[in-house]
Design an enzyme around this catalytic site. Structure first.
Site, short mmCIF file in Angstrom:
data_model
loop_
_atom_site.label_atom_id
_atom_site.label_comp_id
_atom_site.label_asym_id
_atom_site.label_seq_id
_atom_site.Cartn_x
_atom_site.Cartn_y
_atom_site.Cartn_z
N GLU A 83 0.82 -1.22 0.00
CA GLU A 83 0.00 0.00 0.00
C GLU A 83 0.85 1.27 0.00
O GLU A 83 1.63 1.49 0.92
CB GLU A 83 -0.93 -0.01 1.24
CG GLU A 83 -1.91 1.15 1.20
CD GLU A 83 -3.01 1.05 2.25
OE1 GLU A 83 -3.35 -0.06 2.69
OE2 GLU A 83 -3.52 2.12 2.63
N LYS A 261 -8.07 -0.62 11.14
CA LYS A 261 -7.38 -1.09 9.92
C LYS A 261 -6.15 -0.21 9.67
O LYS A 261 -5.08 -0.70 9.31
CB LYS A 261 -8.34 -1.05 8.73
CG LYS A 261 -7.84 -1.69 7.46
CD LYS A 261 -7.07 -0.76 6.55
CE LYS A 261 -6.65 -1.47 5.26
NZ LYS A 261 -5.82 -0.64 4.39
N ASP A 277 3.95 -13.77 12.47
CA ASP A 277 2.64 -14.25 12.04
C ASP A 277 1.63 -13.09 12.05
O ASP A 277 1.10 -12.71 13.10
CB ASP A 277 2.22 -15.37 13.03
CG ASP A 277 0.89 -16.01 12.69
OD1 ASP A 277 0.13 -15.41 11.92
OD2 ASP A 277 0.63 -17.10 13.21
N HIS A 375 -2.45 10.43 -0.85
CA HIS A 375 -2.55 9.07 -1.37
C HIS A 375 -2.53 9.06 -2.90
O HIS A 375 -1.93 8.21 -3.52
CB HIS A 375 -3.88 8.49 -0.88
CG HIS A 375 -3.94 7.02 -0.93
ND1 HIS A 375 -3.27 6.24 -0.03
CD2 HIS A 375 -4.57 6.18 -1.78
CE1 HIS A 375 -3.50 4.98 -0.31
NE2 HIS A 375 -4.28 4.92 -1.38
C1 MEV Z 1 -6.28 3.18 4.64
O1 MEV Z 1 -5.54 2.03 4.33
C2 MEV Z 1 -6.40 3.38 6.12
C3 MEV Z 1 -7.29 4.53 6.56
O2 MEV Z 1 -8.59 4.36 5.99
C4 MEV Z 1 -7.36 4.52 8.06
C5 MEV Z 1 -8.40 5.43 8.68
O3 MEV Z 1 -9.37 5.78 8.00
O4 MEV Z 1 -8.20 5.77 9.86
C6 MEV Z 1 -6.77 5.84 6.06
#
Ligand code: MEV
Length: 421
Positions: A83, A261, A277, A375
């Site tokens: 990513e 995430k 792991d 991004h």
């Molecule tokens: C993207 O991989 C992760 C985000 O969506 C985390 C978040 O929204 O806090 C940018």
């Protein structure tokens, strides 16, 4: 020839023969077959001994997150991820956080829980007493199965839980608490559980031994990291927006999942880089996030009396610096060396700090410019490369034009690439 996925004896074939069969099955061309068979620094013989049915190796970029100051010590963190933006984001956060003094961490001992489940026990209270009366012998027996005691670890405690079920009455579950020192511990814990289950069965004289396996909800292996970011470095408005975003996550599982995430974008990438792991780490983190019955963010944000932003993280991290892929994978070994961590706990505290930095970067970006600004440039680069642009000049021109036009897509990249040609 019949096209079947039932490849009997496949596992016995040499790697090249396996790949030939797969190429035939999937109609892979020469280029695709070579892409799988080409190796980097992981020798194919090593790969073939790591997992089953190997046909090749798979490369991903290794990047390094910079600027980490944790407990007044400087660290670099290798990360393996597909990513874009993740490494730049955590490095930027770590830079800001070091200007306010860096991260401060603490943790429990690296204790994992092994579960030994019994069913069909009529007198649960009596059985519980018998197991606890024999605790010392059972722990000693567990410790005979592994060398952890030599390093100051080993099975330390034994607890009993009763788990009601829909169809099988009450299950009696013994938790074996094992200090795993610098190992992740799954092998040691599973071996101990399997051995001790027989002993317990002998003591109880009733019931059936069921599951004997480590729990990935590592509630006894908790790591914490915190930082304070000075108000002047962010501004009160941004701080309030970040706090609102945090409360959004605290009160809405849809947002909390994405919030967490983002944390795992950092922790899983570093875990993979160091040959650990990732699934155990993810399972532990998400089950911990839901342990109260409500799925919550793994981080906390608040303001101190001077209006500075205080951020912290708390989660289980079952990481090892010995054993498994850390021993056999040459890049994992080198990456562990880059971290400079001398113990599994030091590594876990570093990765918790990384998760916190990663989360802060996401919240700050979303609270201010929006996530897409940073991004998109990297995303545009990936798109430019995927339509065939190879040299820097071509890539930069395609990226610049797509960003200026605010139209970042494969189709547009293809058109610009054709025009450049
Ligand atoms: C993207 O991989 C992760 C985000 O969506 C985390 C978040 O929204 O806090 C940018």
């Amino acid at each position: 020839m019949e096209r079947t996925s039932k490849l009997s004896g496949f596992y016995k074939l040499p790697v090249e023969e396996r790949l030939k069969k797969i190429a035939q099955f999937a109609d892979l061309n020469k280029e695709e077959t070579e892409a799988i068979s080409k190796t980097g620094s992981l020798p194919i013989e090593t790969a073939n001994n790591m997992i089953e049915n190997v046909i090749g190796t798979y490369e991903l970029p290794v990047g390094v997150a910079c600027n980490f100051l944790v407990n007044n010590k400087d660290y670099l963190i290798p990360m393996v991820t597909e990513e874009p933006s993740v490494i730049a984001a955590s490095s930027n956060s770590a830079k800001l956080i070091r200007e306010s003094g860096g991260f401060v961490t603490n943790s429990t001992r690296p204790v994992m829980i092994g579960q030994i489940q019994f069913s069909g026990i009529k007198n649960i209270a009596h059985s519980r007493q018998i197991i606890l009366e024999n605790k010392k012998d059972l722990l000693d027996y567990a410790n005979e199965q592994d060398i952890l005691v030599r390093f100051g670890g080993g099975a330390k405690e034994l607890e009993i839980r009763v788990v009601p079920t829909q169809n099988f009455g009450e299950l009696l579950v013994v938790h074996l608490l094992v200090d795993c020192c610098d190992a992740m511990g799954a092998n040691a814990v599973n071996t101990m559980c399997e051995a001790v289950s027989g002993k317990i069965k002998g003591l109880l004289k009733e019931g059936t031994v069921g599951f004997r396996i480590i729990s990935n909800l590592a509630t006894e292996r908790i790591v914490r990291s915190r930082a304070t970011i000075k108000k002047d470095l962010l501004g009160s408005d941004t701080i309030d927006r970040i706090l609102t975003g945090y409360e959004f996550a605290f009160n809405d599982p849809y947002r909390a999942a994405t919030h967490n995430k983002g944390i795992m974008n950092g922790i899983s990438a570093a875990t993979l880089a160091c040959g650990n792991d990732t699934r155990a780490i993810e399972a532990g983190a998400h089950s911990w996030a839901g342990i109260t019955g409500k799925y919550l963010p793994l981080t906390k944000y608040e303001k101190d009396q001077d209006g500075n932003l205080c951020l912290s993280i708390e989660l289980p991290l079952a990481l090892g610096i010995i054993g498994g892929a850390t021993r056999v994978h040459p890049i994992a070994r080198a990456n562990l060396k880059i971290t400079g961590a001398k113990t599994a706990t030091e590594l876990a505290e570093l990765f918790a700090s990384l998760g916190l930095a990663q989360n802060f970067a996401a919240l700050k970006a979303i609270a201010t410019d929006g996530i897409q600004k940073g991004h998109m440039k990297l995303h545009a680069r990936n798109i430019a490369m995927s339509v065939g642009a190879k040299n820097e000049d071509q890539i930069n021109k395609i990226v610049a034009q797509m960003i200026e036009e605010k139209k970042i897509s494969m189709d547009r990249a293809k058109e610009i690439f054709e025009e450049l040609k």
